[in-house]
Scaffold this active site. Structure first.
Site, mmCIF file in Angstrom:
data_model
loop_
_atom_site.group_PDB
_atom_site.id
_atom_site.type_symbol
_atom_site.label_atom_id
_atom_site.label_comp_id
_atom_site.label_asym_id
_atom_site.label_seq_id
_atom_site.Cartn_x
_atom_site.Cartn_y
_atom_site.Cartn_z
ATOM 1 N N HIS A 100 0.848 -1.206 0.000
ATOM 2 C CA HIS A 100 0.000 0.000 0.000
ATOM 3 C C HIS A 100 0.876 1.247 0.000
ATOM 4 C CE1 HIS A 100 -2.778 3.122 1.326
ATOM 5 N NE2 HIS A 100 -2.055 3.295 2.422
ATOM 6 N N ASP A 105 7.432 23.063 -25.119
ATOM 7 C CA ASP A 105 7.369 21.669 -24.655
ATOM 8 C C ASP A 105 8.396 21.516 -23.541
ATOM 9 O OD1 ASP A 105 7.181 18.776 -24.496
ATOM 10 O OD2 ASP A 105 6.416 18.807 -26.544
ATOM 11 N N TRP A 151 7.231 -0.451 4.183
ATOM 12 C CA TRP A 151 7.765 0.215 2.981
ATOM 13 C C TRP A 151 9.231 0.619 3.192
ATOM 14 C CZ3 TRP A 151 9.151 5.382 1.392
ATOM 15 C CH2 TRP A 151 9.223 6.309 2.431
ATOM 16 N N SER A 179 13.457 6.350 -13.279
ATOM 17 C CA SER A 179 12.360 7.139 -13.840
ATOM 18 C C SER A 179 12.277 8.508 -13.162
ATOM 19 C CB SER A 179 11.039 6.380 -13.670
ATOM 20 O OG SER A 179 9.937 7.205 -13.958
ATOM 21 N N SER A 180 12.364 8.517 -11.825
ATOM 22 C CA SER A 180 12.261 9.784 -11.083
ATOM 23 C C SER A 180 13.408 10.724 -11.416
ATOM 24 C CB SER A 180 12.263 9.516 -9.572
ATOM 25 O OG SER A 180 11.110 8.813 -9.187
ATOM 26 N N HIS A 217 13.370 10.831 4.482
ATOM 27 C CA HIS A 217 12.782 12.083 4.962
ATOM 28 C C HIS A 217 12.663 13.129 3.858
ATOM 29 C CE1 HIS A 217 10.908 14.502 7.919
ATOM 30 N NE2 HIS A 217 11.565 15.513 7.413
ATOM 31 N N GLU A 243 12.250 12.459 0.865
ATOM 32 C CA GLU A 243 11.194 11.898 0.012
ATOM 33 C C GLU A 243 9.811 12.411 0.413
ATOM 34 O OE1 GLU A 243 8.712 9.751 -2.420
ATOM 35 O OE2 GLU A 243 10.862 10.138 -2.658
ATOM 36 N N TYR A 263 9.193 15.301 1.494
ATOM 37 C CA TYR A 263 9.080 16.655 0.943
ATOM 38 C C TYR A 263 8.979 16.645 -0.576
ATOM 39 C CZ TYR A 263 9.643 18.137 5.644
ATOM 40 O OH TYR A 263 9.419 18.308 6.982
ATOM 41 N N SER A 265 -0.382 27.439 -3.694
ATOM 42 C CA SER A 265 0.007 28.842 -3.905
ATOM 43 C C SER A 265 -0.461 29.359 -5.257
ATOM 44 C CB SER A 265 1.534 28.984 -3.813
ATOM 45 O OG SER A 265 1.993 28.518 -2.562
ATOM 46 N N HIS A 319 15.313 11.682 13.196
ATOM 47 C CA HIS A 319 14.146 11.805 14.093
ATOM 48 C C HIS A 319 13.187 10.624 13.907
ATOM 49 C CE1 HIS A 319 12.039 14.536 10.871
ATOM 50 N NE2 HIS A 319 11.772 13.272 10.642
ATOM 51 N N HIS A 320 13.403 9.823 12.849
ATOM 52 C CA HIS A 320 12.645 8.573 12.680
ATOM 53 C C HIS A 320 13.230 7.454 13.539
ATOM 54 C CE1 HIS A 320 10.386 9.984 9.079
ATOM 55 N NE2 HIS A 320 11.465 10.709 8.893
ATOM 56 N N THR A 356 7.707 26.262 7.395
ATOM 57 C CA THR A 356 6.378 25.731 7.116
ATOM 58 C C THR A 356 5.311 26.684 7.645
ATOM 59 O OG1 THR A 356 7.300 23.503 7.359
ATOM 60 C CG2 THR A 356 4.907 23.687 7.312
ATOM 61 N N LYS A 370 4.703 29.541 5.334
ATOM 62 C CA LYS A 370 3.799 29.208 4.232
ATOM 63 C C LYS A 370 2.342 29.270 4.674
ATOM 64 C CE LYS A 370 6.763 26.484 1.293
ATOM 65 N NZ LYS A 370 6.419 27.284 0.113
ATOM 66 N N ARG A 381 1.508 -0.096 15.244
ATOM 67 C CA ARG A 381 1.156 -0.136 13.820
ATOM 68 C C ARG A 381 1.571 -1.487 13.234
ATOM 69 N NH1 ARG A 381 5.676 4.079 11.377
ATOM 70 N NH2 ARG A 381 4.849 3.416 9.380
#
Length: 538
Positions: A81, A110, A146, A173-174, A257, A259, A261, A272, A306-307, A332, A335, A454
């Site tokens: 998932h 283009d 994941w 690809s990315s 991390h 990722e 963002y 915006s 921090h993870h 943040t 914003k 979890r």
């Protein structure tokens, strides 16, 4: 202008100067709008695939005990998932928006590298299909989350090397997509458009593209080390051979991390873009928004551990990562206050794109506050690996990234198709989504604070009530997304029957070059670069 529209309509109907007709058009296309459409449609399909996996998870958790699936398949579902939603739905959808909108926003004909654009899309499809194929292999799909943590993920059966290779394809690809975005923005802007006159969506994607190029090789290195640990007797992460499983966590989160963002910065750009149009005001604090985006991207690289507050790092390390994480709240917050200030005393109307955008500001801020709670190392020991974490990151991804993708669809679909969508069904979709997403995720804060871990298929009886509420919210949310599919198909086929103007939304041309083009947009976007650019967005 009417002559342009008439001439274009003829081309739109017959594709006189397009590529191949029929299915070959979509296989071989190098046109940025066609490739954008492919990405968006693929992302939408994967959204429902990943959503189906989520509903399997929530069905199992509807009440205590094992009902529908065995524990290993349940863990495969939590793993798949996440991978499908991140790499198959959210990221491709934003790349689709980038393909569609960046040339239109900067006055380019283009994307800079059209053939590579086509290749990056089909590599994405290959990578996701390979990942999905692991569900049918002996031993089942990866079931280690994941994050693919060793040693657990090394127990995966025949699917293991296929999952690793799919990650490589998705990463390639990315990176190709990111290079294309950077090359396009730096080299193909209209002459009058300096960097500090670019729309915020273009800025956020430019910064996101640099993030992608920096982090995807890190993930590729981590999973390759996993591969050699399993098949070539290396011991990068095997303590018995002198390795360290915590090393994998450091490498993974140095990718993981930023990722997060990668999925949220383009969201900020779309918000915006939409909010000023419906507030009928210029975006408040354009320059500060650009700098805040850059600051968030920079800080995302120096907060990864921090993870990992519970792995036993030194107190000095925990203090550093705690304070560095808290720093992200500052740009943040800039914003959030700027979006609020943009709406303040604006002549606001509440069409569907604006409703989704306002819900994003409110609910993303809630997700930000729980993130600030988790940045406090001593209390994170209680939150860690509970449903509080699940609630936090889903508040920053579902009512944030997904809601803004929906908003973008409603906002630009009339421009892309020339037809107006059904506003009543759009609002119904919004209210069902906004209410059910809170029924789904808000109770998970309570479950986590009460100690529910979890990634488990069964749980203690005291967690039963809120799990039932959460699962009911999941099914309402999931099935209400079918309304969006109906609206997209209906709009492409003619929608309300109302043909939109070039601007689509009132005074939109003050906010971006894309609203100066005919609706629907001609096959070749800007044959010659526009002489002037709108000034309301900065």
């Amino acid at each position: 202008m009417t002559a342009v529209v008439a001439e274009h309509d003829d081309h739109h109907d017959h594709h006189d100067h397009g590529p191949e007709k029929g299915i070959l058009r979509w296989i071989f296309t190098t046109n940025h709008k066609d490739i954008g459409t492919l990405y968006l449609v693929f992302g939408l399909i994967m959204f429902f695939v990943g959503g189906t996996m989520a509903l399997i998870i929530r069905s199992e958790l509807f009440e205590p005990g094992l009902q529908f699936v065995d524990p290993n398949f349940f863990n495969s579902m939590t793993t798949m998932h996440a991978l499908v939603m991140v790499f198959g739905a959210v990221m491709p959808a934003f790349v689709g928006l980038a393909n569609w909108m960046i040339p239109m926003m900067i006055g380019a004909p283009d994307m800079a590298l059209p053939r590579m654009n086509n290749m990056s899309f089909w590599l994405l499809v290959a990578g996701v299909l390979m990942l999905a194929s692991t569900l049918f292999m002996e031993g089942g799909a990866p079931a280690g989350g994941w994050t693919l943590y060793p040693p657990l993920v090394l127990q995966t059966g025949k699917a293991f090397p296929f999952a690793i290779f799919s990650v490589h394809l998705l990463g390639i690809s990315s990176i190709m997509g990111a290079i294309n975005v950077i090359a396009t923005i730096f080299n193909m802007r209209a002459p009058a458009m300096s960097l500090m006159k670019m729309p915020l969506f273009v800025w956020t994607w430019l910064i996101t593209a640099f993030l992608l190029i920096a982090i995807m090789p890190v993930f590729a290195g981590a999973v390759t080390m996993l591969l050699t640990d399993k098949f070539f007797d290396t011991s990068f992460f095997d303590a018995a051979g002198g390795g360290d499983p915590v090393l994998y966590q450091h490498i993974f989160w140095f990718f993981g991390h930023p990722e997060v963002y990668v999925m949220i910065l383009p969201t900020f750009g779309v918000a915006s873009t939409i909010i000023p149009v419906f507030a009928r005001k210029p975006l408040f604090g354009y320059a500060s928004m650009v700098y805040a985006t850059g600051a968030i991207a920079f800080l995302s690289f120096i907060v990864w551990a921090h993870h990992m507050f519970t792995v036993g790092m030194p107190v000095a390390g925990e203090l550093y990562f705690m304070y560095a994480t808290m720093l992200i709240a500052i740009p943040t917050g800039v914003k959030v206050f700027n979006w609020t200030a943009t709406m303040w005393k604006g002549a606001m109307t509440f069409e569907t794109p604006m409703l989704f955008s306002i819900a994003f500001v409110v609910l993303f801020t809630m997700g930000g506050f729980t993130g600030l709670m988790m940045s406090v190392a001593p209390v994170d020991f209680q939150y860690h690996d509970t449903y509080f974490i699940v609630a936090h990151f889903h508040y920053t991804l579902v009512p944030a990234s997904i809601f803004i993708l929906m908003a973008a669809g409603y906002f630009w679909l009339p421009k892309w198709t020339g037809n107006m969508y059904n506003e009543k069904i759009g609002r119904l979709h919004f209210w069902l989504s906004a209410i059910s997403v809170n029924i789904l995720f808000f109770p998970q804060h309570f479950l986590g604070l009460a100690g529910m871990p979890r990634r488990i298929p069964d749980y203690a009886i005291q967690f039963a009530d809120w799990n039932m509420v959460s699962s009911i919210g999941a099914f309402i949310y999931g099935f209400s997304q079918l309304l969006f599919v109906y609206i997209v198909i209906d709009t492409i086929r003619g929608g309300t029957g109302e043909k939109v103007s070039d601007e689509v939304w009132e005074d939109a041309s003050k906010h971006g070059l894309e609203w100066t083009l005919p609706s629907p947009v001609p096959y070749h976007t800007f044959a010659t670069p526009p002489e002037t650019i709108p000034t309301e967005h900065f």
